[in-house]
Write a protein that holds these residues in place. Sequence first.
Motif, PDB file in Angstrom:
ATOM      1  N   LYS A 203       0.847  -1.192   0.000  1.00  0.00           N
ATOM      2  CA  LYS A 203       0.000   0.000   0.000  1.00  0.00           C
ATOM      3  C   LYS A 203       0.881   1.241   0.000  1.00  0.00           C
ATOM      4  O   LYS A 203       1.945   1.263   0.611  1.00  0.00           O
ATOM      5  CB  LYS A 203      -0.907   0.007   1.219  1.00  0.00           C
ATOM      6  N   THR A 204       0.433   2.280  -0.699  1.00  0.00           N
ATOM      7  CA  THR A 204       1.174   3.530  -0.773  1.00  0.00           C
ATOM      8  C   THR A 204       0.305   4.663  -0.255  1.00  0.00           C
ATOM      9  O   THR A 204      -0.865   4.464   0.092  1.00  0.00           O
ATOM     10  CB  THR A 204       1.601   3.823  -2.220  1.00  0.00           C
ATOM     11  N   CYS A 205       0.884   5.855  -0.227  1.00  0.00           N
ATOM     12  CA  CYS A 205       0.132   7.016   0.239  1.00  0.00           C
ATOM     13  C   CYS A 205      -1.019   7.370  -0.697  1.00  0.00           C
ATOM     14  O   CYS A 205      -1.945   8.074  -0.317  1.00  0.00           O
ATOM     15  CB  CYS A 205       1.066   8.217   0.405  1.00  0.00           C
ATOM     16  N   MET A 206      -0.959   6.853  -1.944  1.00  0.00           N
ATOM     17  CA  MET A 206      -2.005   7.143  -2.925  1.00  0.00           C
ATOM     18  C   MET A 206      -3.096   6.076  -2.942  1.00  0.00           C
ATOM     19  O   MET A 206      -4.092   6.232  -3.642  1.00  0.00           O
ATOM     20  CB  MET A 206      -1.388   7.270  -4.319  1.00  0.00           C
ATOM     21  N   SER A 207      -2.926   4.994  -2.196  1.00  0.00           N
ATOM     22  CA  SER A 207      -3.889   3.895  -2.235  1.00  0.00           C
ATOM     23  C   SER A 207      -5.276   4.332  -1.790  1.00  0.00           C
ATOM     24  O   SER A 207      -6.288   3.818  -2.284  1.00  0.00           O
ATOM     25  CB  SER A 207      -3.399   2.729  -1.360  1.00  0.00           C
ATOM     26  N   GLY A 208      -5.331   5.291  -0.845  1.00  0.00           N
ATOM     27  CA  GLY A 208      -6.635   5.760  -0.388  1.00  0.00           C
ATOM     28  C   GLY A 208      -7.402   6.490  -1.468  1.00  0.00           C
ATOM     29  O   GLY A 208      -8.635   6.526  -1.452  1.00  0.00           O
ATOM     30  N   LEU A 209      -6.693   7.084  -2.432  1.00  0.00           N
ATOM     31  CA  LEU A 209      -7.336   7.830  -3.522  1.00  0.00           C
ATOM     32  C   LEU A 209      -7.562   6.951  -4.754  1.00  0.00           C
ATOM     33  O   LEU A 209      -8.620   7.006  -5.371  1.00  0.00           O
ATOM     34  CB  LEU A 209      -6.485   9.047  -3.892  1.00  0.00           C
TER      35      LEU A 209
END
Length: 262
Positions: free
Chosen positions: A125-131
């Motif tokens: 998971k990355t910091c962009m996974s939520g978006l």
Amino acid sequence: MQNPQFRFDVTDTKVGNPPTIMIQLQQSESQIHRRVKQNPNGSIGFHIARVEINRQYKMHQPIFKWTAHPFTKDRSAFAKLNLPEGRYVIIPSMEEQGINRDFLLRVFCETNLTFCELNGEYPPKTCMSGLTGYPSSAISVNVVNGVRLFNEENELGNVYVKMTCEGVTVRSKTFRENSEPYFDAGAIFYRKENRYPVVFAVYHENRVCDEFIGQGTVSGNVEFQKQPVEVPLFAKNSWKAPKRFPGTLYVNVQTADSIKGL
């Protein structure tokens, strides 16, 4: 499938002459066993799997092509194989479950070889996974072969196939002057939406611009198939009134409801 896994790529082959690969798995000998002169050897062996072209993470279950080397109580297990171009995974194993042992793995090849350990279990998971979303399932496809893959002039060409799912594309190698190539090319896709199909597009490679031959799809919801799925080829953007092209692909499919399933 919790054992260490090591990936290597055979990328430089001669036509009709797969390179020779030599694999040696050697187990360690403890100081205690050496002092008392006991046989310290466990029963060791290894499995070799031909995996997808884009495999980056550990395998979690056997896939399409799986070979087991016989277990032995010798200090080393050895195999000499002729492997065609592709990506492979070696899994060192003990015959008895629950026994841990240090080992040394050596791989020798007469051509160029890339080798590394697979450390990741699944895409991080990355910091962009939520978006952008995070994968919830996986699908593995293997294009076995194609038939009647001629160009517009009904001539032989240099054929390759592209496999695409959710914006990720994997390309096979090119088969020279062949209308019925044995691709044996696989790809694994981690999917956010199961409703999107896997698209297979066939091209003839040219010096200036590659020629489109046709494309077909496999549904994102297809279940595991014991036999290859027949994928007919159509023109691009012809879903309402499909224009059938003469070519056909045969594809093996495996799916999982979890990203750890494959």
